[in-house]
Design a protein around this motif. Structure first.
Motif, PDB file in Angstrom:
ATOM      1  N   GLU A 215       1.590   1.293  -3.611  1.00 29.75           N
ATOM      2  CA  GLU A 215       2.781   1.899  -4.201  1.00 29.75           C
ATOM      3  C   GLU A 215       2.827   1.682  -5.707  1.00 29.75           C
ATOM      4  N   LYS A 216       2.436   0.486  -6.138  1.00 27.73           N
ATOM      5  CA  LYS A 216       2.471   0.166  -7.565  1.00 27.73           C
ATOM      6  C   LYS A 216       1.276   0.746  -8.327  1.00 27.73           C
ATOM      7  N   GLU A 217       0.192   1.006  -7.608  1.00 26.38           N
ATOM      8  CA  GLU A 217      -1.029   1.485  -8.261  1.00 26.38           C
ATOM      9  C   GLU A 217      -0.845   2.895  -8.824  1.00 26.38           C
ATOM     10  N   THR A 218      -0.020   3.692  -8.156  1.00 24.18           N
ATOM     11  CA  THR A 218       0.250   5.046  -8.653  1.00 24.18           C
ATOM     12  C   THR A 218       1.668   5.455  -8.286  1.00 24.18           C
ATOM     13  N   TYR A 219       2.307   6.206  -9.172  1.00 22.35           N
ATOM     14  CA  TYR A 219       3.675   6.662  -8.915  1.00 22.35           C
ATOM     15  C   TYR A 219       3.704   8.039  -8.256  1.00 22.35           C
ATOM     16  N   GLU A 222       1.187  12.086  -3.941  1.00 17.45           N
ATOM     17  CA  GLU A 222      -0.012  12.797  -3.500  1.00 17.45           C
ATOM     18  C   GLU A 222      -1.291  12.003  -3.784  1.00 17.45           C
ATOM     19  N   GLU A 223      -1.223  11.009  -4.675  1.00 14.52           N
ATOM     20  CA  GLU A 223      -2.401  10.207  -5.002  1.00 14.52           C
ATOM     21  C   GLU A 223      -2.555   8.985  -4.082  1.00 14.52           C
ATOM     22  N   ARG A 224      -1.488   8.632  -3.399  1.00 17.15           N
ATOM     23  CA  ARG A 224      -1.514   7.386  -2.624  1.00 17.15           C
ATOM     24  C   ARG A 224      -2.495   7.406  -1.453  1.00 17.15           C
ATOM     25  N   PRO A 225      -2.667   8.506  -0.739  1.00 18.96           N
ATOM     26  CA  PRO A 225      -3.696   8.506   0.318  1.00 18.96           C
ATOM     27  C   PRO A 225      -5.095   8.217  -0.234  1.00 18.96           C
ATOM     28  N   VAL A 227      -5.800   6.478  -3.049  1.00 14.69           N
ATOM     29  CA  VAL A 227      -5.830   5.063  -3.437  1.00 14.69           C
ATOM     30  C   VAL A 227      -5.981   4.181  -2.203  1.00 14.69           C
ATOM     31  N   SER A 228      -5.257   4.535  -1.145  1.00 14.95           N
ATOM     32  CA  SER A 228      -5.342   3.782   0.104  1.00 14.95           C
ATOM     33  C   SER A 228      -6.762   3.811   0.664  1.00 14.95           C
ATOM     34  N   SER A 229      -7.375   4.974   0.628  1.00 15.44           N
ATOM     35  CA  SER A 229      -8.749   5.117   1.135  1.00 15.44           C
ATOM     36  C   SER A 229      -9.719   4.252   0.342  1.00 15.44           C
ATOM     37  N   VAL A 230      -9.562   4.232  -0.980  1.00 13.09           N
ATOM     38  CA  VAL A 230     -10.435   3.421  -1.839  1.00 13.09           C
ATOM     39  C   VAL A 230     -10.289   1.940  -1.500  1.00 13.09           C
ATOM     40  N   PHE A 231      -9.046   1.479  -1.384  1.00 13.77           N
ATOM     41  CA  PHE A 231      -8.814   0.067  -1.100  1.00 13.77           C
ATOM     42  C   PHE A 231      -9.313  -0.327   0.290  1.00 13.77           C
ATOM     43  N   HIS A 232      -9.090   0.537   1.275  1.00 12.45           N
ATOM     44  CA  HIS A 232      -9.578   0.239   2.624  1.00 12.45           C
ATOM     45  C   HIS A 232     -11.109   0.159   2.647  1.00 12.45           C
TER      46      HIS A 232
END
Length: 271
Positions: A215-219, A222-225, A227-232
Motif C-alpha cells: 500500500e505504501k509502495e505505490t498510491y 492499478e499498480e498494486r497487483p 508490486v504485489s507480484s514482484v514482492f511475492h
C-alpha cells in the motif's frame, strides 16, 4: 346580589391563581440561562434510570431550574416513558421541553473521525487527539501492547496494520482501549471476508505486513497487483524485498528521497 359578588370574587381569585401557577410553571421550565453563552455539558442517562433521578442530576448540573417541574412536564407529556439511555450534549440555554425532546429522541452525542488508508498508528493517534477523542500518549502506549487485545497474532510487536481505516463515531467518554477495540473489530470483519479463500503459506501477520508495504509502495490502485507480484516473487526466491516504503517508515517520513545512510539503519523493518 351579595352571593353573586362572592361568586365573582372566587372566580377571579381562581383565575389569578391559575395565571400565577401557569406563569410559575413556565418560569420553572424555561432555560436556566436563556440569554447566556451556549456552553455545552455532557450528560449521560443510564440504563434503567428513573425520571426522578435524571431530573435531580439535571438540576444539580445547572441544566434545569426545577426537578419537580421537569418531572411533572415529563409525566404530563408522556416523555417519562420514552427517555433513552446514552450520552447527550445539553446546555443551560435549553428549556426543559427542549431537553426532554433530546432525551427522548435518542440523539446521542458522538465525535466523528475519519482514519484514511495508509495511516500509521502514530498518525492515527494524532488524528484522534486533534479530534478531542483520545489521548495520544495513552493510545500509542496501548498500540505497543498488542497482547492486550484479543485476536491479534502473537508475532505482532505493535498494532501497526491492525487498526482498520474507516469513519468512526465515538462518544466523548469512550476510552482509548475501547476505541482500539472498535478498530480491531472492524479490521477482523474485513480480513475474514477477504482471506476466506486464501490457501497460501503466509500467516495473518505476514499478510498484513506485506499488504501494508504494498500500500505504501505505490498510491495507484492499478499498480498494486504488479508490486504485489514482484514482492511475492522476491520472497519465493529468497530475496530481500528492498522496499522504499519500509525505509521511509523507519525514518518516519511519509515520502521523499532515501539516502545511503538510511539504507544502513539497523532495524527489523529495514527490508
Amino acid at each position: 346580589m351579595r352571593r353573586n359578588i362572592t361568586t365573582l370574587v372566587v372566580i377571579l381569585a381562581l383565575l389569578i391563581a391559575l395565571i400565577l401557577i401557569v406563569k410559575g410553571i413556565r418560569t420553572a421550565i424555561s432555560p436556566v440561562n436563556e440569554h447566556g453563552d451556549e456552553n455545552y455539558i455532557y450528560f449521560r442517562v443510564n440504563d434503567g434510570e428513573t425520571t426522578h433521578s435524571i431530573a435531580e442530576r439535571l438540576e444539580r448540573e445547572g441544566l434545569i431550574k426545577s426537578d419537580t417541574a421537569f418531572i411533572t412536564l415529563a409525566r404530563v407529556t408522556g416523555a417519562d416513558k420514552r427517555l433513552q439511555a446514552g450520552l447527550y450534549r445539553l446546555s443551560p440555554t435549553m428549556s426543559s421541553n427542549e431537553i426532554l425532546d433530546i432525551l427522548t429522541s435518542g440523539r446521542i452525542y458522538t465525535n466523528r473521525v475519519t482514519i484514511p488508508e495508509g495511516f500509521t498508528i502514530e498518525m492515527i493517534a494524532s488524528r484522534l487527539e486533534e479530534a478531542g477523542i483520545a489521548d495520544k500518549a495513552r493510545f500509542l502506549e496501548l498500540c505497543n501492547k498488542p497482547h492486550l487485545f484479543e485476536g491479534i497474532p502473537n508475532e505482532a510487536k505493535t498494532l501497526e496494520g491492525y487498526l482498520f481505516p474507516d469513519t468512526y463515531e465515538f462518544t466523548p467518554d469512550t476510552d482509548e482501549e475501547e476505541i482500539i477495540g472498535s478498530m480491531i473489530t472492524r479490521y477482523k470483519v474485513v480480513y475474514n471476508e477477504l482471506s476466506a479463500d486464501y490457501d497460501g503459506d503466509l500467516s495473518e501477520h505476514q499478510i498484513i505486513t506485506l499488504a501494508s508495504i504494498i500500500e505504501k509502495e505505490t498510491y495507484l490502485d492499478e499498480e498494486r497487483p504488479l508490486v504485489s507480484s514482484v514482492f511475492h516473487n522476491r520472497l519465493k526466491n529468497g530475496m530481500k524485498l528492498e522496499s522504499c516504503a519500509t525505509i521511509l517508515f523507519i525514518v518516519n517520513r511519509p515520502e521523499g528521497p532515501i539516502y545511503l545512510k538510511d539504507l544502513k539503519i539497523d532495524n527489523h523493518y529495514n527490508t
